[in-house]
Scaffold this motif. Sequence first.
Motif, PDB file in Angstrom:
ATOM      1  N   THR A  43       4.067  10.333  -9.466  1.00  0.00           N
ATOM      2  CA  THR A  43       5.292  10.474 -10.253  1.00  0.00           C
ATOM      3  C   THR A  43       5.001  11.101 -11.608  1.00  0.00           C
ATOM      4  N   GLN A  44       4.010  10.592 -12.297  1.00  0.00           N
ATOM      5  CA  GLN A  44       3.674  11.126 -13.614  1.00  0.00           C
ATOM      6  C   GLN A  44       3.209  12.574 -13.532  1.00  0.00           C
ATOM      7  N   GLU A  45       2.422  12.865 -12.507  1.00  0.00           N
ATOM      8  CA  GLU A  45       1.897  14.225 -12.330  1.00  0.00           C
ATOM      9  C   GLU A  45       3.020  15.241 -12.174  1.00  0.00           C
ATOM     10  N   HIS A  46       4.167  14.802 -11.592  1.00  0.00           N
ATOM     11  CA  HIS A  46       5.251  15.740 -11.301  1.00  0.00           C
ATOM     12  C   HIS A  46       6.458  15.560 -12.215  1.00  0.00           C
ATOM     13  N   GLY A  47       6.262  14.842 -13.310  1.00  0.00           N
ATOM     14  CA  GLY A  47       7.305  14.770 -14.314  1.00  0.00           C
ATOM     15  C   GLY A  47       8.364  13.712 -14.107  1.00  0.00           C
ATOM     16  N   GLY A  48       8.131  12.763 -13.204  1.00  0.00           N
ATOM     17  CA  GLY A  48       9.081  11.683 -12.992  1.00  0.00           C
ATOM     18  C   GLY A  48       8.865  10.549 -13.974  1.00  0.00           C
ATOM     19  N   LYS A  49       9.704   9.521 -13.852  1.00  0.00           N
ATOM     20  CA  LYS A  49       9.662   8.413 -14.807  1.00  0.00           C
ATOM     21  C   LYS A  49       9.147   7.114 -14.211  1.00  0.00           C
ATOM     22  N   HIS A  50       9.329   6.919 -12.896  1.00  0.00           N
ATOM     23  CA  HIS A  50       9.007   5.602 -12.336  1.00  0.00           C
ATOM     24  C   HIS A  50       8.515   5.746 -10.907  1.00  0.00           C
ATOM     25  N   GLY A  51       7.389   5.115 -10.598  1.00  0.00           N
ATOM     26  CA  GLY A  51       6.876   5.076  -9.236  1.00  0.00           C
ATOM     27  C   GLY A  51       7.335   3.811  -8.540  1.00  0.00           C
ATOM     28  N   TYR A  52       7.476   3.886  -7.222  1.00  0.00           N
ATOM     29  CA  TYR A  52       7.983   2.751  -6.439  1.00  0.00           C
ATOM     30  C   TYR A  52       6.982   2.412  -5.343  1.00  0.00           C
ATOM     31  N   SER A  53       6.705   1.121  -5.188  1.00  0.00           N
ATOM     32  CA  SER A  53       5.725   0.701  -4.181  1.00  0.00           C
ATOM     33  C   SER A  53       6.378   0.305  -2.863  1.00  0.00           C
ATOM     34  N   SER A  54       7.698   0.287  -2.815  1.00  0.00           N
ATOM     35  CA  SER A  54       8.397  -0.045  -1.558  1.00  0.00           C
ATOM     36  C   SER A  54       9.739   0.668  -1.511  1.00  0.00           C
ATOM     37  N   VAL A  55      10.233   0.874  -0.297  1.00  0.00           N
ATOM     38  CA  VAL A  55      11.553   1.481  -0.124  1.00  0.00           C
ATOM     39  C   VAL A  55      12.622   0.547  -0.689  1.00  0.00           C
ATOM     40  N   GLU A  56      12.411  -0.753  -0.544  1.00  0.00           N
ATOM     41  CA  GLU A  56      13.382  -1.728  -1.048  1.00  0.00           C
ATOM     42  C   GLU A  56      13.516  -1.624  -2.570  1.00  0.00           C
ATOM     43  N   GLU A  57      12.389  -1.453  -3.263  1.00  0.00           N
ATOM     44  CA  GLU A  57      12.427  -1.298  -4.719  1.00  0.00           C
ATOM     45  C   GLU A  57      13.175  -0.032  -5.106  1.00  0.00           C
ATOM     46  N   LEU A  58      12.909   1.042  -4.385  1.00  0.00           N
ATOM     47  CA  LEU A  58      13.576   2.311  -4.649  1.00  0.00           C
ATOM     48  C   LEU A  58      15.077   2.184  -4.398  1.00  0.00           C
ATOM     49  N   ALA A  74       8.437   8.639  12.340  1.00  0.00           N
ATOM     50  CA  ALA A  74       8.727   7.292  12.842  1.00  0.00           C
ATOM     51  C   ALA A  74       9.321   6.394  11.764  1.00  0.00           C
ATOM     52  N   CYS A  75       9.108   6.756  10.504  1.00  0.00           N
ATOM     53  CA  CYS A  75       9.619   5.944   9.379  1.00  0.00           C
ATOM     54  C   CYS A  75      11.019   6.351   8.953  1.00  0.00           C
ATOM     55  N   HIS A  76      11.483   7.517   9.369  1.00  0.00           N
ATOM     56  CA  HIS A  76      12.727   8.057   8.838  1.00  0.00           C
ATOM     57  C   HIS A  76      13.923   7.146   9.054  1.00  0.00           C
ATOM     58  N   ALA A  77      14.131   6.683  10.288  1.00  0.00           N
ATOM     59  CA  ALA A  77      15.339   5.905  10.575  1.00  0.00           C
ATOM     60  C   ALA A  77      15.393   4.594   9.799  1.00  0.00           C
ATOM     61  N   PRO A  78      14.359   3.747   9.847  1.00  0.00           N
ATOM     62  CA  PRO A  78      14.458   2.504   9.081  1.00  0.00           C
ATOM     63  C   PRO A  78      14.581   2.731   7.582  1.00  0.00           C
ATOM     64  N   GLN A  79      13.899   3.731   7.054  1.00  0.00           N
ATOM     65  CA  GLN A  79      14.024   4.022   5.631  1.00  0.00           C
ATOM     66  C   GLN A  79      15.423   4.529   5.296  1.00  0.00           C
ATOM     67  N   ALA A  80      15.944   5.419   6.127  1.00  0.00           N
ATOM     68  CA  ALA A  80      17.287   5.955   5.892  1.00  0.00           C
ATOM     69  C   ALA A  80      18.335   4.852   5.929  1.00  0.00           C
ATOM     70  N   LEU A  81      18.224   3.943   6.878  1.00  0.00           N
ATOM     71  CA  LEU A  81      19.205   2.859   6.984  1.00  0.00           C
ATOM     72  C   LEU A  81      19.151   1.948   5.762  1.00  0.00           C
ATOM     73  N   ALA A  82      17.974   1.692   5.249  1.00  0.00           N
ATOM     74  CA  ALA A  82      17.848   0.875   4.038  1.00  0.00           C
ATOM     75  C   ALA A  82      18.507   1.572   2.851  1.00  0.00           C
ATOM     76  N   LEU A  83      18.342   2.876   2.757  1.00  0.00           N
ATOM     77  CA  LEU A  83      18.936   3.635   1.654  1.00  0.00           C
ATOM     78  C   LEU A  83      20.450   3.725   1.798  1.00  0.00           C
ATOM     79  N   ILE A  84      20.918   3.886   3.017  1.00  0.00           N
ATOM     80  CA  ILE A  84      22.365   3.922   3.261  1.00  0.00           C
ATOM     81  C   ILE A  84      23.006   2.610   2.836  1.00  0.00           C
ATOM     82  N   ASN A  85      22.349   1.504   3.163  1.00  0.00           N
ATOM     83  CA  ASN A  85      22.874   0.190   2.774  1.00  0.00           C
ATOM     84  C   ASN A  85      22.985   0.060   1.256  1.00  0.00           C
ATOM     85  N   ALA A  86      22.178   0.840   0.531  1.00  0.00           N
ATOM     86  CA  ALA A  86      22.215   0.814  -0.929  1.00  0.00           C
ATOM     87  C   ALA A  86      23.100   1.920  -1.504  1.00  0.00           C
TER      88      ALA A  86
END
Length: 365
Positions: A43-58, A74-86
């Motif tokens: 994150t810092q290397e690319h100019g962002g502000k905060h790194g996240y250690s889990s999809v839930e935190e993000l 294989a990770c796309h669907a469960p990650q996408a569904l978690a983000l949609i819920n948020a």
Amino acid sequence: MLRIATIGTSPITENFIEVLNANDRAAFVGAQSRDAERAHAFTQEHGGKHGYSSVEELAADPSIDAVYIGSPNACHAPQALALINAGKHMLVEKSFCSNRREAQEVFDAAERANVVALEAMRPLHDPAYYQFKDALEQIGRIRRATIRFGKYSSRYDDILAHRHTNIFDCNMASGGLMDMGVYSVEPMIDLLGTPEAIAFAPIFIDAQAQDITHGPIDAAGTIMCTYPGAVATLHYSKFTQDFSPVQIEGERGTITLDSISMPSYMRIDMMGVAVRVAARTRASSGSTEEMDLPQTDNSMCYELADFIHAVEQTQAGTPAFEATCGAHGTVAHFRDLTLATMDVMDRARAQAGIVFPADRTGTQA
């Protein structure tokens, strides 16, 4: 200003952040990685502000509007569904999910939540591709199409050294078709529609490597697709280099394209009148037109621009799947292309016996 985070820290994610940082309508917030130190450093290397250690935190961060998912398939669907819920919008790297069932589940959830879910399929957002597509009407009824994309992957060196890599791993829903072949399948469907029938001829990674690939998995292959009065052959490879062009043959002419993934040159050969001279038949009065197509250093800028355009419309009150992606169609249009693509690849894998965990079980959010 659309605030975007990323899942994954791979080179493709770095390419995405490059165009994100160059876009004045969006900003990079930070990256998620299972390795917290890696997330923060990236994150810092690319100019962002905060790194996240889990999809839930993000997902729980209210400062994020949208997420680019660049993790293994294989990770796309469960990650996408978690983000949609948020309530997050998402741009998902190809292939969109492990299979069509997962993709349908994600799109259905996104539509209910009124968030944009779009596949990051570069060619379908590239002006050069649409210049090629617009030219097809010149060549008459399409009878044959040959679409190909093959590049040697350095990850095959890992296989040769008997080292595990996510790029060739059934558990990650990867392999040649899912990573490289999709570049041929999806444009074919956009150009010709869904085929009536397919026949798949894969080339597998050697059986001795199945302890690290977790089952039979392909590195290259050919799919023959039949249509009423037409046929298309799709060729892809991740362990050889393919220098042959794309070719679309119509009844009045043929279009040759240098690349389906990042087209930069096109030739249109129009047929003349067939004239019989002695024992030979040849065409006369034909024409050839050659042209350079629009180019950019990083064509991911186009998919990002279309994604931002769709999200901005949704934020202004347009239903997410009715929002337009630039001038190239609605979110629903691209959803349908993705679903049809996943269906063809599911059918191909079924013929070859390539099985992913998601083919056996339901998606878990």
